[in-house]
Scaffold this motif. Structure first.
Motif, PDB file in Angstrom:
ATOM      1  N   UNK A   1       2.047   5.797   5.314  1.00 49.21           N
ATOM      2  CA  UNK A   1       2.327   5.360   3.939  1.00 49.21           C
ATOM      3  C   UNK A   1       1.528   6.192   2.944  1.00 49.21           C
ATOM      4  N   UNK A   2       0.246   6.395   3.236  1.00 51.67           N
ATOM      5  CA  UNK A   2      -0.598   7.154   2.309  1.00 51.67           C
ATOM      6  C   UNK A   2      -0.122   8.607   2.190  1.00 51.67           C
ATOM      7  N   UNK A   3       0.266   9.211   3.303  1.00 53.27           N
ATOM      8  CA  UNK A   3       0.739  10.591   3.255  1.00 53.27           C
ATOM      9  C   UNK A   3       2.000  10.715   2.400  1.00 53.27           C
ATOM     10  N   UNK A   4       2.884   9.729   2.497  1.00 54.52           N
ATOM     11  CA  UNK A   4       4.105   9.744   1.683  1.00 54.52           C
ATOM     12  C   UNK A   4       3.754   9.602   0.203  1.00 54.52           C
ATOM     13  N   UNK A   5       2.848   8.667  -0.100  1.00 51.12           N
ATOM     14  CA  UNK A   5       2.456   8.464  -1.494  1.00 51.12           C
ATOM     15  C   UNK A   5       1.781   9.724  -2.043  1.00 51.12           C
ATOM     16  N   UNK A   6       0.970  10.384  -1.227  1.00 51.00           N
ATOM     17  CA  UNK A   6       0.355  11.645  -1.651  1.00 51.00           C
ATOM     18  C   UNK A   6       1.419  12.688  -1.980  1.00 51.00           C
ATOM     19  N   UNK A   7       2.492  12.723  -1.194  1.00 45.84           N
ATOM     20  CA  UNK A   7       3.583  13.658  -1.471  1.00 45.84           C
ATOM     21  C   UNK A   7       4.292  13.319  -2.785  1.00 45.84           C
ATOM     22  N   UNK A   8       4.402  12.023  -3.074  1.00 46.54           N
ATOM     23  CA  UNK A   8       4.980  11.627  -4.368  1.00 46.54           C
ATOM     24  C   UNK A   8       4.078  12.106  -5.499  1.00 46.54           C
ATOM     25  N   UNK A   9       2.787  11.960  -5.303  1.00 45.43           N
ATOM     26  CA  UNK A   9       1.822  12.412  -6.312  1.00 45.43           C
ATOM     27  C   UNK A   9       1.937  13.913  -6.555  1.00 45.43           C
ATOM     28  N   UNK A  10       2.232  14.666  -5.498  1.00 49.91           N
ATOM     29  CA  UNK A  10       2.258  16.134  -5.579  1.00 49.91           C
ATOM     30  C   UNK A  10       3.658  16.706  -5.740  1.00 49.91           C
ATOM     31  N   UNK A  11       4.645  15.875  -6.044  1.00 52.51           N
ATOM     32  CA  UNK A  11       6.032  16.323  -5.986  1.00 52.51           C
ATOM     33  C   UNK A  11       6.323  17.482  -6.942  1.00 52.51           C
ATOM     34  N   UNK A  12       5.717  17.472  -8.120  1.00 48.84           N
ATOM     35  CA  UNK A  12       5.984  18.541  -9.083  1.00 48.84           C
ATOM     36  C   UNK A  12       5.525  19.897  -8.540  1.00 48.84           C
ATOM     37  N   UNK A  13       4.290  19.932  -8.029  1.00 48.98           N
ATOM     38  CA  UNK A  13       3.779  21.185  -7.482  1.00 48.98           C
ATOM     39  C   UNK A  13       4.515  21.617  -6.227  1.00 48.98           C
TER      40      UNK A  13
ATOM     41  N   UNK B   1      -3.771   6.453  -7.682  1.00 49.40           N
ATOM     42  CA  UNK B   1      -4.579   5.266  -7.422  1.00 49.40           C
ATOM     43  C   UNK B   1      -4.104   4.552  -6.157  1.00 49.40           C
ATOM     44  N   UNK B   2      -2.787   4.466  -5.985  1.00 46.54           N
ATOM     45  CA  UNK B   2      -2.230   3.780  -4.826  1.00 46.54           C
ATOM     46  C   UNK B   2      -2.677   4.386  -3.516  1.00 46.54           C
ATOM     47  N   UNK B   3      -2.610   5.719  -3.402  1.00 49.74           N
ATOM     48  CA  UNK B   3      -2.988   6.342  -2.135  1.00 49.74           C
ATOM     49  C   UNK B   3      -4.484   6.239  -1.897  1.00 49.74           C
ATOM     50  N   UNK B   4      -5.283   6.197  -2.961  1.00 47.97           N
ATOM     51  CA  UNK B   4      -6.727   6.008  -2.803  1.00 47.97           C
ATOM     52  C   UNK B   4      -7.027   4.621  -2.237  1.00 47.97           C
ATOM     53  N   UNK B   5      -6.335   3.619  -2.735  1.00 52.81           N
ATOM     54  CA  UNK B   5      -6.527   2.258  -2.228  1.00 52.81           C
ATOM     55  C   UNK B   5      -6.058   2.138  -0.778  1.00 52.81           C
ATOM     56  N   UNK B   6      -4.968   2.812  -0.459  1.00 48.55           N
ATOM     57  CA  UNK B   6      -4.471   2.770   0.918  1.00 48.55           C
ATOM     58  C   UNK B   6      -5.476   3.407   1.876  1.00 48.55           C
ATOM     59  N   UNK B   7      -6.071   4.515   1.452  1.00 47.71           N
ATOM     60  CA  UNK B   7      -7.067   5.179   2.294  1.00 47.71           C
ATOM     61  C   UNK B   7      -8.277   4.279   2.504  1.00 47.71           C
ATOM     62  N   UNK B   8      -8.775   3.676   1.427  1.00 47.19           N
ATOM     63  CA  UNK B   8      -9.925   2.789   1.537  1.00 47.19           C
ATOM     64  C   UNK B   8      -9.605   1.593   2.438  1.00 47.19           C
ATOM     65  N   UNK B   9      -8.382   1.092   2.327  1.00 46.76           N
ATOM     66  CA  UNK B   9      -7.984  -0.067   3.131  1.00 46.76           C
ATOM     67  C   UNK B   9      -7.910   0.274   4.609  1.00 46.76           C
ATOM     68  N   UNK B  10      -7.506   1.508   4.925  1.00 47.31           N
ATOM     69  CA  UNK B  10      -7.439   1.914   6.321  1.00 47.31           C
ATOM     70  C   UNK B  10      -8.832   1.919   6.949  1.00 47.31           C
TER      71      UNK B  10
END
Length: 277
Positions: free
Chosen positions: A170-182, A252-261
């Motif tokens: 889930x976090x990897x997917x959210x990170x890809x959403x964060x980086x979609x423009x680049x 923020x979402x992927x940061x929370x997911x990482x901390x939760x893991x």
């Protein structure tokens, strides 16, 4: 000195150390402190394999890194491509040699991981979601490997594997959403680019739901008691909140997911520690 620094950088020492810690957690969750020698061997093997994987990845990505990451060891000339390749093989050989000292199931997990890593590098890189899945599997499998190394309770560690792998996916997917423009500018084909950002976030939410549903099993099976639940509750809240925030703030979402893991791993440690004590 620059060459030594470059060789160390190839391994991504922070990542290698983190992988070793996850293996230690898997061993502790599975068997407590019953097999310290096997635990140490597994931790060292994990660090070597992770370092080798990072080095071989830099070898295959050297042309892309020359454009996108010229500060990395190969592009800046600190390490030659051949040197990086030989170094990665040496680390893989060390990991294999150490793993052969462990039970057969640990050897099997190590072989599958190595084949998965090489297959991704040579065959599947660039396919949407495949890289995410590989990172998720390898992250979760470090717990399994640690548990297998000490011949402990793999049923409980398997729950940790599912939880960690699903949350990481889930976090990897959210990170890809964060980086979609680049990523789109670089011509990459990530899952959000292939299926759309909202759909990709929906897929991430499904993986989080899977992790959340699996997490109570050690308590329901009677393996762990209330100490596990004390840490698990904030973990589940963090997973849910991280998923919700991902739809309007992926960073923020992927940061929370990482901390939760990492909280989830601590929940398993707390549960096992209460049993050992």
């Amino acid at each position: 000195m620059e060459q030594v620094r470059g060789v160390v950088e190839l391994t991504r020492p922070g990542n290698a150390l983190a992988a070793g810690v996850l293996t230690f957690i898997g061993a502790f969750v599975a068997g407590g402190l019953a097999a310290p020698a096997s635990t140490a061997v597994a931790v060292l093997a994990t660090g070597a394999a992770t370092g080798g994987g990072n080095a071989i990845n830099d070898y295959f990505d050297r042309e892309i890194d020359a454009i996108n990451r010229p500060d990395r060891p190969i592009p800046r000339g600190a390490v030659t491509p051949r040197g990086a390749f030989v170094f990665s093989l040496a680390l893989f050989a060390a990991a294999v040699g150490l793993t052969l000292l462990l039970p057969p199931i640990a050897v099997a997990i190590a072989v599958v991981n190595l084949l998965a890593l090489l297959a991704y590098t040579e065959m599947f890189k660039g396919l949407p979601g495949v890289g995410n899945a590989l990172v998720a599997y390898l992250t979760g499998s470090t717990f399994l490997y640690g548990g297998a190394a000490v011949g402990g309770d793999l049923a409980t560690v398997s729950v940790l594997f599912v939880l960690a792998a699903a949350a990481t996916m889930a976090r990897e997917i959210v990170k890809d959403v964060e980086d979609v423009a680049g990523d789109r500018k670089e011509g990459l084909s990530t899952l959000p680019i292939a299926v759309g950002e909202r759909t990709a976030l929906g897929v991430a939410a499904v993986f989080v739901a899977t992790a959340m549903l699996a997490s109570p099993l050690p308590f329901l099976r009677g393996t762990f008691g209330s100490a596990y639940l004390v840490v698990l509750v904030p973990t589940l809240l963090g997973l849910g909140a991280g998923t919700y925030r991902s739809f309007d703030d992926p960073a923020t979402g992927q940061t929370w997911l990482k901390a939760s893991m990492f909280l989830a791993a601590l929940a398993f440690v707390a549960g096992r520690a209460a049993v050992v004590v």
